[in-house]
Design a protein around this motif. Structure first.
Motif, PDB file in Angstrom:
ATOM      1  N   ALA A   1      -3.890   2.198   2.625  1.00  0.00           N
ATOM      2  CA  ALA A   1      -2.520   2.573   2.969  1.00  0.00           C
ATOM      3  C   ALA A   1      -1.975   3.406   1.830  1.00  0.00           C
ATOM      4  CB  ALA A   1      -1.675   1.331   3.188  1.00  0.00           C
ATOM      5  N   ARG A   2      -1.406   4.547   2.170  1.00  0.00           N
ATOM      6  CA  ARG A   2      -0.810   5.405   1.151  1.00  0.00           C
ATOM      7  C   ARG A   2       0.607   4.935   0.878  1.00  0.00           C
ATOM      8  NH1 ARG A   2      -2.004  10.700   4.145  1.00  0.00           N
ATOM      9  NH2 ARG A   2       0.190  10.367   4.480  1.00  0.00           N
ATOM     10  N   LYS A   3       0.966   4.935  -0.376  1.00  0.00           N
ATOM     11  CA  LYS A   3       2.302   4.536  -0.770  1.00  0.00           C
ATOM     12  C   LYS A   3       3.245   5.713  -0.568  1.00  0.00           C
ATOM     13  CE  LYS A   3       4.826   2.827  -4.752  1.00  0.00           C
ATOM     14  NZ  LYS A   3       4.738   2.502  -6.170  1.00  0.00           N
ATOM     15  N   ARG A   4       4.417   5.445  -0.020  1.00  0.00           N
ATOM     16  CA  ARG A   4       5.419   6.494   0.150  1.00  0.00           C
ATOM     17  C   ARG A   4       5.937   6.908  -1.211  1.00  0.00           C
ATOM     18  NH1 ARG A   4       8.492   3.289   4.786  1.00  0.00           N
ATOM     19  NH2 ARG A   4       6.995   3.624   6.438  1.00  0.00           N
ATOM     20  N   ASP A   5       6.291   8.172  -1.347  1.00  0.00           N
ATOM     21  CA  ASP A   5       6.759   8.714  -2.618  1.00  0.00           C
ATOM     22  C   ASP A   5       8.052   8.067  -3.108  1.00  0.00           C
ATOM     23  OD1 ASP A   5       4.612  10.411  -2.689  1.00  0.00           O
ATOM     24  OD2 ASP A   5       5.678  12.065  -1.744  1.00  0.00           O
ATOM     25  N   ASN A   6       8.959   7.762  -2.191  1.00  0.00           N
ATOM     26  CA  ASN A   6      10.255   7.223  -2.587  1.00  0.00           C
ATOM     27  C   ASN A   6      10.306   5.692  -2.543  1.00  0.00           C
ATOM     28  OD1 ASN A   6      10.143   6.897   0.123  1.00  0.00           O
ATOM     29  ND2 ASN A   6      12.110   7.835   0.588  1.00  0.00           N
ATOM     30  N   GLU A   7       9.184   5.070  -2.319  1.00  0.00           N
ATOM     31  CA  GLU A   7       9.124   3.622  -2.189  1.00  0.00           C
ATOM     32  C   GLU A   7       9.004   2.975  -3.582  1.00  0.00           C
ATOM     33  OE1 GLU A   7       5.761   0.836  -0.486  1.00  0.00           O
ATOM     34  OE2 GLU A   7       6.757   1.944   1.107  1.00  0.00           O
ATOM     35  N   GLU A   8       9.874   2.000  -3.848  1.00  0.00           N
ATOM     36  CA  GLU A   8       9.828   1.296  -5.116  1.00  0.00           C
ATOM     37  C   GLU A   8       9.077  -0.009  -4.926  1.00  0.00           C
ATOM     38  OE1 GLU A   8      13.455   0.899  -7.225  1.00  0.00           O
ATOM     39  OE2 GLU A   8      14.180   2.840  -6.538  1.00  0.00           O
ATOM     40  N   PRO A   9       8.384  -0.476  -5.953  1.00  0.00           N
ATOM     41  CA  PRO A   9       7.643  -1.734  -5.827  1.00  0.00           C
ATOM     42  C   PRO A   9       8.586  -2.912  -5.621  1.00  0.00           C
ATOM     43  CG  PRO A   9       7.522  -0.869  -8.067  1.00  0.00           C
ATOM     44  CD  PRO A   9       8.258   0.136  -7.243  1.00  0.00           C
TER      45      PRO A   9
END
Length: 93
Positions: free
Chosen positions: A83-91
């Motif tokens: 799964a690719r992480k979204r650019d604006n997604e924070e952990p």
């Protein structure tokens, strides 16, 4: 065998027209290079397919013009699924 037909027959993508559209959008890589729907695939080739936020990498094991649902399992081997992480997604903490 054509790339778009392999994607449909192997049931990686349900419809050949959708497989063509995905390939035209540059979301399918064949052995690390962008592939057109009419590109010929061979046994041993590696496909990387981008489905939204998920990338699936498979190796082609067998080619067949048509398959029953039970016979699809031997057509490819899943090498990697991520799964690719979204650019604006924070952990999440």
């Amino acid at each position: 065998m054509r790339l778009d037909k392999f994607l449909k027959v192997s049931r990686l993508i349900k419809r050949r027209t959708v497989a063509k559209d995905v390939s035209d959008q540059g979301r399918v890589l064949l052995n690390g290079k962008e592939a057109k729907p009419s590109t010929d695939v061979k046994v041993g080739d590696t496909l990387e397919i981008q489905f939204g936020q998920r990338t699936l990498t498979v190796q082609i094991e067998r080619l067949s013009e048509s398959n029953r649902k039970e016979e699809v399992a031997g057509m490819y081997t899943v090498l990697k699924e991520e799964a690719r992480k979204r650019d604006n997604e924070e952990p999440f903490l």
